[in-house]
Scaffold this motif. Structure first.
Motif, mmCIF file in Angstrom:
data_model
loop_
_atom_site.group_PDB
_atom_site.id
_atom_site.type_symbol
_atom_site.label_atom_id
_atom_site.label_comp_id
_atom_site.label_asym_id
_atom_site.label_seq_id
_atom_site.Cartn_x
_atom_site.Cartn_y
_atom_site.Cartn_z
ATOM 1 N N PHE A 1 -0.304 -1.863 -1.475
ATOM 2 C CA PHE A 1 -0.117 -1.033 -0.285
ATOM 3 C C PHE A 1 -1.444 -0.958 0.465
ATOM 4 N N HIS A 2 -1.385 -1.271 1.753
ATOM 5 C CA HIS A 2 -2.635 -1.308 2.518
ATOM 6 C C HIS A 2 -2.519 -0.691 3.905
ATOM 7 N N GLN A 3 -1.316 -0.207 4.281
ATOM 8 C CA GLN A 3 -1.183 0.340 5.625
ATOM 9 C C GLN A 3 -0.053 1.356 5.701
ATOM 10 N N PRO A 4 -0.213 2.386 6.551
ATOM 11 C CA PRO A 4 0.928 3.276 6.842
ATOM 12 C C PRO A 4 1.922 2.534 7.721
ATOM 13 N N HIS A 5 3.158 3.029 7.765
ATOM 14 C CA HIS A 5 4.185 2.320 8.525
ATOM 15 C C HIS A 5 5.347 3.275 8.761
ATOM 16 N N PRO A 6 6.074 3.131 9.898
ATOM 17 C CA PRO A 6 7.241 3.984 10.145
ATOM 18 C C PRO A 6 8.296 3.915 9.042
ATOM 19 N N ILE A 7 8.384 2.773 8.352
ATOM 20 C CA ILE A 7 9.348 2.668 7.253
ATOM 21 C C ILE A 7 9.009 3.663 6.151
ATOM 22 N N LEU A 8 7.730 3.861 5.888
ATOM 23 C CA LEU A 8 7.331 4.850 4.882
ATOM 24 C C LEU A 8 7.680 6.265 5.349
ATOM 25 N N ASP A 9 7.631 6.505 6.664
ATOM 26 C CA ASP A 9 8.104 7.791 7.192
ATOM 27 C C ASP A 9 9.597 7.956 6.931
ATOM 28 N N LEU A 10 10.356 6.878 7.171
ATOM 29 C CA LEU A 10 11.797 6.911 6.928
ATOM 30 C C LEU A 10 12.087 7.290 5.478
ATOM 31 N N CYS B 1 7.723 9.540 2.989
ATOM 32 C CA CYS B 1 6.404 9.498 2.367
ATOM 33 C C CYS B 1 5.429 10.359 3.174
ATOM 34 N N ARG B 2 4.845 11.348 2.515
ATOM 35 C CA ARG B 2 3.910 12.255 3.193
ATOM 36 C C ARG B 2 2.464 12.076 2.735
ATOM 37 N N PHE B 3 2.276 11.729 1.439
ATOM 38 C CA PHE B 3 0.927 11.593 0.900
ATOM 39 C C PHE B 3 0.800 10.300 0.100
ATOM 40 N N VAL B 4 -0.399 9.772 0.111
ATOM 41 C CA VAL B 4 -0.785 8.729 -0.835
ATOM 42 C C VAL B 4 -1.673 9.382 -1.885
ATOM 43 N N ALA B 5 -1.351 9.151 -3.158
ATOM 44 C CA ALA B 5 -2.163 9.671 -4.260
ATOM 45 C C ALA B 5 -3.072 8.555 -4.744
ATOM 46 N N LEU B 6 -4.372 8.715 -4.485
ATOM 47 C CA LEU B 6 -5.347 7.666 -4.790
ATOM 48 C C LEU B 6 -6.202 8.062 -5.987
ATOM 49 N N PRO B 7 -6.488 7.105 -6.889
ATOM 50 C CA PRO B 7 -7.383 7.424 -8.004
ATOM 51 C C PRO B 7 -8.821 7.556 -7.510
ATOM 52 N N LYS B 8 -9.539 8.457 -8.110
ATOM 53 C CA LYS B 8 -10.969 8.582 -7.849
ATOM 54 C C LYS B 8 -11.656 8.993 -9.144
ATOM 55 N N GLU B 9 -12.967 8.994 -9.159
ATOM 56 C CA GLU B 9 -13.698 9.209 -10.406
ATOM 57 C C GLU B 9 -13.354 10.538 -11.057
ATOM 58 N N ALA B 10 -13.212 11.571 -10.279
ATOM 59 C CA ALA B 10 -12.995 12.911 -10.841
ATOM 60 C C ALA B 10 -11.522 13.277 -10.937
ATOM 61 N N GLY B 11 -10.606 12.340 -10.690
ATOM 62 C CA GLY B 11 -9.190 12.671 -10.755
ATOM 63 C C GLY B 11 -8.387 11.890 -9.745
ATOM 64 N N VAL B 12 -7.595 12.595 -8.948
ATOM 65 C CA VAL B 12 -6.710 11.971 -7.970
ATOM 66 C C VAL B 12 -6.874 12.676 -6.643
ATOM 67 N N GLU B 13 -6.890 11.891 -5.574
ATOM 68 C CA GLU B 13 -7.030 12.446 -4.226
ATOM 69 C C GLU B 13 -5.726 12.261 -3.456
ATOM 70 N N LEU B 14 -5.260 13.318 -2.804
ATOM 71 C CA LEU B 14 -4.079 13.246 -1.947
ATOM 72 C C LEU B 14 -4.494 12.998 -0.511
ATOM 73 N N VAL B 15 -3.980 11.946 0.087
ATOM 74 C CA VAL B 15 -4.328 11.595 1.463
ATOM 75 C C VAL B 15 -3.067 11.623 2.312
ATOM 76 N N PRO B 16 -3.007 12.438 3.386
ATOM 77 C CA PRO B 16 -1.825 12.427 4.268
ATOM 78 C C PRO B 16 -1.641 11.045 4.885
ATOM 79 N N ILE B 17 -0.370 10.609 4.983
ATOM 80 C CA ILE B 17 -0.135 9.258 5.479
ATOM 81 C C ILE B 17 0.781 9.216 6.695
ATOM 82 N N GLY B 18 1.609 10.244 6.918
ATOM 83 C CA GLY B 18 2.510 10.164 8.052
ATOM 84 C C GLY B 18 3.335 11.414 8.210
ATOM 85 N N SER B 19 4.386 11.279 9.000
ATOM 86 C CA SER B 19 5.296 12.388 9.270
ATOM 87 C C SER B 19 6.668 12.037 8.705
ATOM 88 N N PRO B 20 7.012 12.557 7.522
ATOM 89 C CA PRO B 20 8.240 12.123 6.853
ATOM 90 C C PRO B 20 9.501 12.593 7.552
#
Length: 786
Positions: A596-605, A608-627
């Motif tokens: 996965f490398h890009q937001p897209h209207p299909i993910l809104d369909l 999908c509201r957040f991408v959960a990304l791994p990081k050193e101290a845990g997991v980061e939630l990143v907003p991705i669109g308007s579901p």
């Protein structure tokens, strides 16, 4: 049972006898089976009694899949619901129909009784024992081994790398399916020697348990090997027609016994990414590398399962033949037999055939099977055939132990060859201490990396410390194997003069293989897989949305947030194509790998509201669109042939929020704008939804969950229509055309084959019960030999 009294058939190689375990002699087998049980428990050790630590690697399939799916399935069952659908992965996906859910596997009842980590650990332990016990039973009852030979065969099967390393990898369904294999061969032997349908039922029941256990590939591969086994044993069988008839009944009967799982599984598979023939590149993956034949004597030559030292091709847990140096000696001795038609030579023929199949793409045979053998093209990982190599080697090791206990003299040639191999291994260990050995290893790593069949980064071994670590592992493994080879060859030779020493060989080979297996056992804490901080964060965010989980997709289940993607291979083909289109391609990949490398209207369909990304101290939630909402009413639509819907969705100007793409005209068809539109969710479970809809004009109810042909919709009292039809919308989600008025809809997922499967399984169980327990049927089903 006297072990010395049953050795003659193996010494001459000309005759075979069959000694079914009878109730009158069952007491003599309590101690051997108890020993195998204790060894199975001891091999896993203290984690069996921990409610915190889970056996297997933290990066294995338990941590990525089974921890979550077992928890989901059996938590639902404990609450009175058999989940047919899993809403948490892939926008919704069949669950009972996913074989690996193993919901109906009888031994998985422990998941209803024990805490999840304990149940997983004991599931491994129980199936280690089942494999050992069934191998013991096959050896003693089916192949006339004495008790010592049966125990050695059971130990070799339990702790050989071809089986036991799957525990490190967390291959829970693999282990459960593999464990029943010897009973199928026992059933075949029993039928060929005794001609009673009870033996066919035994073989069929074991094959059915493989189906329920959850790994279809082992079911298929076992069936192929069973065919080879039967063909090699039929020439010496009297009444050939009745023998063939019985053998041909095994898998149809197994299909009937497992129909309640098999038919929903086939139904779900027909809609999955695995439903279409894979290309040869996919089927060729994970073939057994020819150089890994060296693991027969040196298990860690290419690195071990701990850390990052493995530099061989593919994954070590499916690329190792090691069954112990001592067991190798016994297997060779067991194969040291008379005429080419004798049992050991037939077992050697099966070992050769299975090894040839395991080599996969490294031989022309694999491509021929891919093109011509039905079903073969659905699977990758031909290396799984090494399990059968290990199984037949265990049988030969039992035969060798039988000869040892019968005081037969060990062949001088065998002892000499073993001693020579031991010296060569020690010489290799010394060679790796030199600068030339260091360069040779580095060159081997580079050559293996050039095959493109590796899962390490070649530059990783450019670092001196990493290269030295792999060098140390290879050197230590060569040294240990060399010492063991020399030791066993000298000990075997010494038994020619002092037969009492044979009692030292028996525990030595068991201890060697046990230590090898136990050294591979690792655990990870349950808390690492719960992601408690993330779960708490998501719990506080209102709304009905999905997450794109990029750190551990199946963890969406324990987070109780529906996910866009998942780890299993059971994703629906339509859904996979739609999601892949959002990332630039609509070609389904049976491996389900997607970057996965890009937001897209299909993910809104797909909400999908957040991408959960791994990081050193845990997991980061990143907003991705308007579901989108889960339910919405639309009146604007466009009907296209199925093949053109995805092409239309490629257009950047297409507005998914205002128009829905359908593959058939809606009935009734919307013809005016809505002024009143109200949707209320009245009921919801894993497998059904009850929705009330009010609309003052015909409309299309769009549901942003994954579409499957087995979702049905029916009218409840108060509905404006008598019947409704669910159709695919926007290629992979759901739509229901509605007339003007009030609608109370019940949407329910029921696999088409489930009712038939239930009936067939119950009927076959009743018939098998009559055949086994009711005397008139028992007598009727006996086929007397001439």
């Amino acid at each position: 049972m006297d072990p010395t009294s049953e050795s003659s058939s193996h010494e001459t190689g000309e005759a075979e006898t069959f000694h079914p375990l009878r109730l009158t002699g069952w007491k003599s087998h309590i101690l051997p089976l108890g020993l195998l049980f204790l060894l199975a428990l001891a091999s896993l050790g203290q984690p069996l009694f921990s409610a915190v630590n889970i056996i297997s690697s933290a990066s294995g399939d338990v941590a990525s899949q089974y921890l979550y799916t077992r928890g989901f399935g059996f938590t639902e069952m404990a609450g009175g619901n058999i989940p047919l659908w899993n809403p948490y992965l892939f926008g919704g996906v069949p669950f009972l129909g996913d074989f690996q859910s193993a919901l109906l596997y009888p031994l998985n009842l422990i998941f209803l009784i024990l805490p999840l980590p304990v149940a997983i650990n004991w599931s491994f332990a129980i199936h280690i024992f089942i494999l050992g016990a069934s191998m013991y039973t096959w050896g003693v009852a089916g192949r006339s081994l004495g008790i010592c030979g049966g125990i050695l065969a059971g130990v070799a099967a339990m702790f050989g790398a071809a089986f036991f390393l799957h525990i490190h990898a967390g291959h829970l369904s693999n282990v459960c399916s593999m464990a029943w294999t010897p009973l199928i061969f026992l059933g075949i032997d029993g039928w060929l020697h005794r001609r009673h349908a009870g033996w066919i039922i035994l073989a069929a029941a074991a094959a059915a348990l493989q189906v329920y256990a959850g790994h279809p590939q082992y079911v298929y591969f076992t069936a192929l090997v069973v065919g080879l086994y039967s063909l090699l044993h039929l020439p010496k069988t009297p009444r050939l027609k009745s023998a063939c008839f019985g053998l041909l009944l095994i898998y149809p009967l197994a299909g009937l016994l497992s129909a309640v799982q098999l038919l929903p599984g086939i139904d779900a598979a027909s809609e999955s990414t695995r439903a279409v023939k894979s290309d040869y590149a996919f089927a060729a993956m994970f073939s057994f590398p020819p150089e890994n034949l060296l693991t027969l004597a040196v298990p860690w030559l290419f690195g071990n399962v701990s850390g990052t030292t493995y530099w061989g091709r593919c994954y070590l847990w499916e690329m190792s033949l090691f069954t112990g140096c001592g067991m190798l000696f016994l297997a060779l001795w067991g194969a040291w037999a008379g005429s080419w038609r004798s049992l050991p030579w037939r077992i050697l023929g099966l070992i050769a055939a299975c090894f040839l199949l395991a080599l996969g793409t490294h031989t022309p045979l694999h491509q021929l099977l891919f093109q011509w053998l039905p079903g073969f093209d659905f699977f990758r990982g031909s290396s799984k055939f090494i399990f059968f190599v290990g199984l037949f080697m265990a049988l030969l090791a039992g035969m060798g132990a039988q000869r040892l206990m019968a005081r037969e003299l060990a062949p001088r040639v065998l002892c000499a060859l073993g001693g020579l191999l031991g010296l060569l291994l020690l010489l290799g260990a010394w060679g790796l201490t030199t600068a030339g050995g260091h360069e040779m290893l580095h060159g081997a790593i580079q050559k293996i990396a050039s095959t493109k069949e590796v899962y390490f980064r070649p530059e990783f071994f450019e670092t001196e410390s990493n290269l030295n670590a792999s060098l140390d592992v290879a050197r230590a493994s060569l040294l240990m194997s060399g010492v063991l080879m020399l030791g066993f060859s000298l000990l075997l030779f010494a038994t020619r003069k002092w037969s009492i020493l044979r009692w030292a060989i028996f525990p030595a080979v068991v201890v060697e293989l046990f230590v090898f297996a136990h050294s591979t056992v690792v655990t990870f804490p349950m808390t690492n897989a719960l992601y408690l901080p993330l779960a708490e964060t998501l719990r506080k965010i209102p709304g009905d949305f999905r997450i794109l989980n990029l750190f551990n997709p199946d963890a969406s289940i324990v987070l109780r947030r529906e996910g866009i993607w998942g780890y299993e291979p059971s994703v629906l083909r339509r859904y996979s194509q739609l999601v892949r289109l959002s990332q630039g391609t609509d070609q389904p990949d049976p491996s389900n790998f997607l970057r996965f490398h890009q937001p897209h209207p299909i993910l809104d369909l797909l909400r999908c509201r957040f991408v959960a990304l791994p990081k050193e101290a845990g997991v980061e939630l990143v907003p991705i669109g308007s579901p989108f909402p889960r339910y919405s009413l639309l009146t604007d639509f466009k009907v296209l042939p199925p093949g053109e819907v995805l092409e239309e969705l490629r257009e950047p100007v297409f507005d998914l929020r205002s128009k829905v793409l359908l593959e058939q005209p809606p009935v009734p068809s919307p013809d005016k704008k809505l002024k009143v539109a109200k949707i209320s969710l009245l009921g919801y479970s894993t497998d059904h939804q009850i929705v009330e809809v009010l609309c003052d004009a015909p409309a299309i109810l769009l549901i942003t969950d994954a579409y499957s042909k087995d979702w049905r919709v029916s009218a409840l009292p108060g509905s404006a229509q008598i019947s409704y039809k669910m159709i695919p919308a926007d290629h992979a989600v759901r739509a229901i055309p509605l007339a003007e008025g009030r609608h109370v809809l019940r949407m329910e997922y029921v696999p088409a084959g489930l009712p038939t499967g239930v009936s067939l399984t119950l009927l076959s169980l009743v018939l098998c019960g009559l055949a086994i327990f009711v005397r008139p049927f028992k007598d009727y089903l006996r086929f007397p030999l001439p």
